[in-house]
Design a protein around this motif. Structure first.
Motif, PDB file in Angstrom:
ATOM      1  N   ASP A 285       0.852  -1.194   0.000  1.00 42.44           N
ATOM      2  CA  ASP A 285       0.000   0.000   0.000  1.00 42.44           C
ATOM      3  C   ASP A 285       0.888   1.244   0.000  1.00 42.44           C
ATOM      4  N   ASN A 286       0.303   2.364   0.364  1.00 42.75           N
ATOM      5  CA  ASN A 286       1.024   3.637   0.298  1.00 42.75           C
ATOM      6  C   ASN A 286       1.581   4.088   1.645  1.00 42.75           C
ATOM      7  N   ARG A 287       1.935   3.144   2.499  1.00 41.29           N
ATOM      8  CA  ARG A 287       2.518   3.509   3.795  1.00 41.29           C
ATOM      9  C   ARG A 287       3.836   4.261   3.599  1.00 41.29           C
ATOM     10  N   SER A 288       4.031   5.270   4.444  1.00 40.18           N
ATOM     11  CA  SER A 288       5.309   5.978   4.431  1.00 40.18           C
ATOM     12  C   SER A 288       6.372   5.097   5.075  1.00 40.18           C
ATOM     13  N   LEU A 289       7.616   5.482   4.872  1.00 39.18           N
ATOM     14  CA  LEU A 289       8.735   4.746   5.476  1.00 39.18           C
ATOM     15  C   LEU A 289       8.573   4.658   6.985  1.00 39.18           C
ATOM     16  N   ASN A 290       8.203   5.764   7.620  1.00 38.40           N
ATOM     17  CA  ASN A 290       8.020   5.786   9.067  1.00 38.40           C
ATOM     18  C   ASN A 290       6.935   4.810   9.497  1.00 38.40           C
ATOM     19  N   GLU A 291       5.848   4.762   8.740  1.00 43.25           N
ATOM     20  CA  GLU A 291       4.747   3.845   9.068  1.00 43.25           C
ATOM     21  C   GLU A 291       5.172   2.398   8.836  1.00 43.25           C
ATOM     22  N   MET A 292       5.946   2.175   7.800  1.00 41.33           N
ATOM     23  CA  MET A 292       6.381   0.817   7.478  1.00 41.33           C
ATOM     24  C   MET A 292       7.255   0.221   8.575  1.00 41.33           C
ATOM     25  N   LEU A 293       8.059   1.076   9.214  1.00 47.41           N
ATOM     26  CA  LEU A 293       8.990   0.599  10.252  1.00 47.41           C
ATOM     27  C   LEU A 293       8.453   0.830  11.668  1.00 47.41           C
ATOM     28  N   ASN A 294       7.174   1.133  11.758  1.00 51.60           N
ATOM     29  CA  ASN A 294       6.558   1.345  13.072  1.00 51.60           C
ATOM     30  C   ASN A 294       6.773   0.118  13.964  1.00 51.60           C
ATOM     31  N   GLY A 295       7.218   0.366  15.202  1.00 55.54           N
ATOM     32  CA  GLY A 295       7.448  -0.728  16.143  1.00 55.54           C
ATOM     33  C   GLY A 295       8.885  -1.177  16.219  1.00 55.54           C
ATOM     34  N   LEU A 296       9.714  -0.710  15.274  1.00 56.87           N
ATOM     35  CA  LEU A 296      11.119  -1.113  15.294  1.00 56.87           C
ATOM     36  C   LEU A 296      11.873  -0.389  16.410  1.00 56.87           C
ATOM     37  N   LEU A 297      11.595   0.903  16.576  1.00 53.19           N
ATOM     38  CA  LEU A 297      12.207   1.746  17.606  1.00 53.19           C
ATOM     39  C   LEU A 297      11.172   2.724  18.111  1.00 53.19           C
ATOM     40  N   ASN A 298      11.478   3.379  19.217  1.00 56.81           N
ATOM     41  CA  ASN A 298      10.639   4.481  19.670  1.00 56.81           C
ATOM     42  C   ASN A 298      10.398   5.430  18.487  1.00 56.81           C
ATOM     43  N   ASN A 299       9.153   5.882  18.312  1.00 53.51           N
ATOM     44  CA  ASN A 299       8.811   6.631  17.113  1.00 53.51           C
ATOM     45  C   ASN A 299       9.600   7.936  16.976  1.00 53.51           C
ATOM     46  N   LYS A 300       9.803   8.649  18.082  1.00 49.05           N
ATOM     47  CA  LYS A 300      10.582   9.893  18.011  1.00 49.05           C
ATOM     48  C   LYS A 300      12.009   9.611  17.558  1.00 49.05           C
ATOM     49  N   LEU A 301      12.588   8.552  18.099  1.00 46.04           N
ATOM     50  CA  LEU A 301      13.950   8.197  17.737  1.00 46.04           C
ATOM     51  C   LEU A 301      14.017   7.709  16.296  1.00 46.04           C
ATOM     52  N   LEU A 302      13.048   6.897  15.886  1.00 43.49           N
ATOM     53  CA  LEU A 302      13.023   6.381  14.524  1.00 43.49           C
ATOM     54  C   LEU A 302      12.978   7.516  13.508  1.00 43.49           C
ATOM     55  N   LEU A 303      12.119   8.509  13.743  1.00 43.34           N
ATOM     56  CA  LEU A 303      12.017   9.651  12.835  1.00 43.34           C
ATOM     57  C   LEU A 303      13.350  10.383  12.724  1.00 43.34           C
ATOM     58  N   GLU A 304      14.033  10.571  13.853  1.00 41.89           N
ATOM     59  CA  GLU A 304      15.312  11.273  13.847  1.00 41.89           C
ATOM     60  C   GLU A 304      16.368  10.484  13.080  1.00 41.89           C
ATOM     61  N   LEU A 305      16.388   9.172  13.254  1.00 34.93           N
ATOM     62  CA  LEU A 305      17.386   8.353  12.561  1.00 34.93           C
ATOM     63  C   LEU A 305      17.088   8.253  11.065  1.00 34.93           C
ATOM     64  N   ILE A 306      15.803   8.238  10.698  1.00 34.29           N
ATOM     65  CA  ILE A 306      15.454   8.275   9.273  1.00 34.29           C
ATOM     66  C   ILE A 306      15.938   9.589   8.671  1.00 34.29           C
ATOM     67  N   HIS A 307      15.691  10.683   9.373  1.00 38.49           N
ATOM     68  CA  HIS A 307      16.147  11.996   8.905  1.00 38.49           C
ATOM     69  C   HIS A 307      17.665  12.009   8.735  1.00 38.49           C
ATOM     70  N   LYS A 308      18.383  11.430   9.708  1.00 42.92           N
ATOM     71  CA  LYS A 308      19.842  11.416   9.649  1.00 42.92           C
ATOM     72  C   LYS A 308      20.352  10.556   8.488  1.00 42.92           C
ATOM     73  N   SER A 309      19.583   9.547   8.112  1.00 46.70           N
ATOM     74  CA  SER A 309      20.004   8.658   7.030  1.00 46.70           C
ATOM     75  C   SER A 309      19.980   9.341   5.670  1.00 46.70           C
ATOM     76  N   GLY A 310      19.226  10.438   5.553  1.00 46.13           N
ATOM     77  CA  GLY A 310      19.095  11.123   4.270  1.00 46.13           C
ATOM     78  C   GLY A 310      17.919  10.643   3.446  1.00 46.13           C
ATOM     79  N   VAL A 311      17.219   9.626   3.934  1.00 47.98           N
ATOM     80  CA  VAL A 311      16.026   9.131   3.253  1.00 47.98           C
ATOM     81  C   VAL A 311      14.821   9.874   3.797  1.00 47.98           C
ATOM     82  N   SER A 312      13.947  10.328   2.953  1.00 44.58           N
ATOM     83  CA  SER A 312      12.774  11.074   3.401  1.00 44.58           C
ATOM     84  C   SER A 312      11.828  10.155   4.164  1.00 44.58           C
ATOM     85  N   PRO A 313      11.372  10.592   5.362  1.00 41.67           N
ATOM     86  CA  PRO A 313      10.420   9.752   6.109  1.00 41.67           C
ATOM     87  C   PRO A 313       9.072   9.630   5.397  1.00 41.67           C
ATOM     88  N   ASP A 314       8.830  10.534   4.422  1.00 39.84           N
ATOM     89  CA  ASP A 314       7.559  10.491   3.686  1.00 39.84           C
ATOM     90  C   ASP A 314       7.626   9.570   2.458  1.00 39.84           C
TER      91      ASP A 314
END
Length: 405
Positions: A285-314
């Protein structure tokens, strides 16, 4: 006139008083706070992890000569026996030794009763204004705001500057230096660190299992795994405490210090990369990267690490490329933060540094400058990792200084 005067009623001072008095010495214990054992009460979250059965020199930083000689004379087994005789049976939690009551207050109460039994003259709320060798070189004169005292031997157990509200505030440094001794700059240890490299204000309050590794001038030095605490200033928690001493010493020397953080130590790089790829493949489906990895890490931390990776969380999870998966894996498993400074001594459990070891007999802890003058505890250049090691050093050094007659 006393046989022995001890300045400082923390862990090492209390042990020194008990050891000296048990040898028949007339002992006075002087403490500038309003009660004894204040720092003991704060140890182990009030449960007092007072030693550890996994006792070795590599659990400590500082003077190896002091540590080796000390532990050869009074080790963890001696500590357990000592407290058992005071009515404090040990509770062994995988080698971490606590009083069976799980109360630090039990340890302080046991010392209080033992010092009463041994007729130690305990004086609290007393401030030292001057220390001088007696004119005839047969002892020491201690001037205080409550009169003067004399003794044949003097043991200084005042600590450095960690947790100054509990008593170790450096107020005796001037008198120690006036006696001709030199003190290495006290550096906070068992503490958190201010860091750059992540938006810490966005992830403050997050706790997670992680592996942290210190890198000093490009060389990895230590690593530890445990519950990492993320704060608005940087990093903290037990695994950071365990690698803190070397980092504080390196920063003091002007060296470059980084910490590499693995936020998912339970996964290897290949396992995490494979997991992210599998999630991308099965996400139709059209889940965002953040939604796809939900549950892997604390959501605040996951968003920050996605941002740091250079990949858009959207970015849509199903559209991830191999390079995206690798970038995400690197960000989660190998985030580097630049370490700027340790938190202040008021937030540290112990301090590194202390009296220069070359000025002390490492076997007896007696001053090489003034016969009959001894030092013990944190004031010596020894600091341990978490787990009962700093208290063991207090018991060890206090016992050695106290029993020397």
């Amino acid at each position: 006139m006393y046989d022995v005067i001890i300045i400082g009623a923390g862990a090492s001072g209390l042990m020194a008083a008990a050891a000296a008095a048990s040898k028949g010495a007339r002992v006075a214990l002087l403490e500038h706070k309003d009660d004894i054992g204040k720092k003991i009460l704060a140890t182990g979250n009030g449960r007092c992890n007072f030693t550890n059965t996994d006792m070795s020199v590599n659990k400590f930083h500082g003077s190896k000569a002091l540590i080796k000689n000390g532990l050869s004379q009074f080790n963890y087994s001696d500590t357990i026996c000592f407290f058992k005789e005071l009515g404090i049976p040990a509770y062994d939690n995988a080698g971490y030794i606590y009083p069976n009551s799980r109360q630090a207050a039990s340890v302080v109460a046991a010392f209080r009763m033992e010092l009463m039994r041994l007729h130690v003259d305990v004086k609290t709320g007393i401030n030292i204004t001057d220390i001088k060798p007696a004119d005839d070189r047969t002892g020491y004169c201690i001037q205080t705001d409550k009169g003067s005292f004399k003794s044949k031997r003097l043991i200084i157990a005042c600590g450095l500057t960690a947790s100054p509200k509990l008593g170790s505030d450096g107020s005796l440094f001037r008198q120690i230096e006036a006696l001709g001794h030199h003190i290495q700059k006290p550096l906070p240890a068992l503490c958190g660190f201010s860091c750059d490299g992540l938006n810490f204000k966005k992830i403050t309050g997050v706790r997670c299992d992680a592996t942290v590794a210190s890198v000093i001038d490009g060389q990895m030095t230590e690593q530890n795994t445990g519950e990492l605490q993320l704060a608005d200033y940087g990093i903290s928690g037990i695994p950071v405490f365990q690698i803190s001493s070397l980092m504080s010493r390196a920063l003091n020397k002007g060296q470059k210090v980084e910490v590499i953080i693995d936020f998912l130590p339970a996964f290897s790089d290949d396992e995490l990369n494979g997991y992210i790829k599998d999630r991308s493949i099965t996400t139709t489906d059209n889940r965002s990267l953040n939604e796809m990895l939900n549950g892997l890490l604390n959501n605040k931390l996951l968003l920050e690490l996605i941002h740091k990776s250079g990949v858009s969380p959207d970015k849509k999870g199903r559209l991830l490329t191999d390079d995206d998966c690798k970038s995400l894996t690197r960000s989660i498993k190998h985030t580097a933060v630049s370490v700027k400074k340790p938190r202040g001594a008021e937030f540290a459990q112990v301090c590194a540094g202390g009296i220069y070891t070359k000025e002390i007999d490492v076997r007896t802890l007696e001053s090489k400058i003034h016969p009959g003058l001894y030092f013990c505890g944190e004031l010596l250049d020894v600091d341990g990792i978490c787990g009962g090691y700093n208290l063991q050093w207090a018991w060890t050094s206090g016992y050695i200084a106290g029993e020397m007659q």
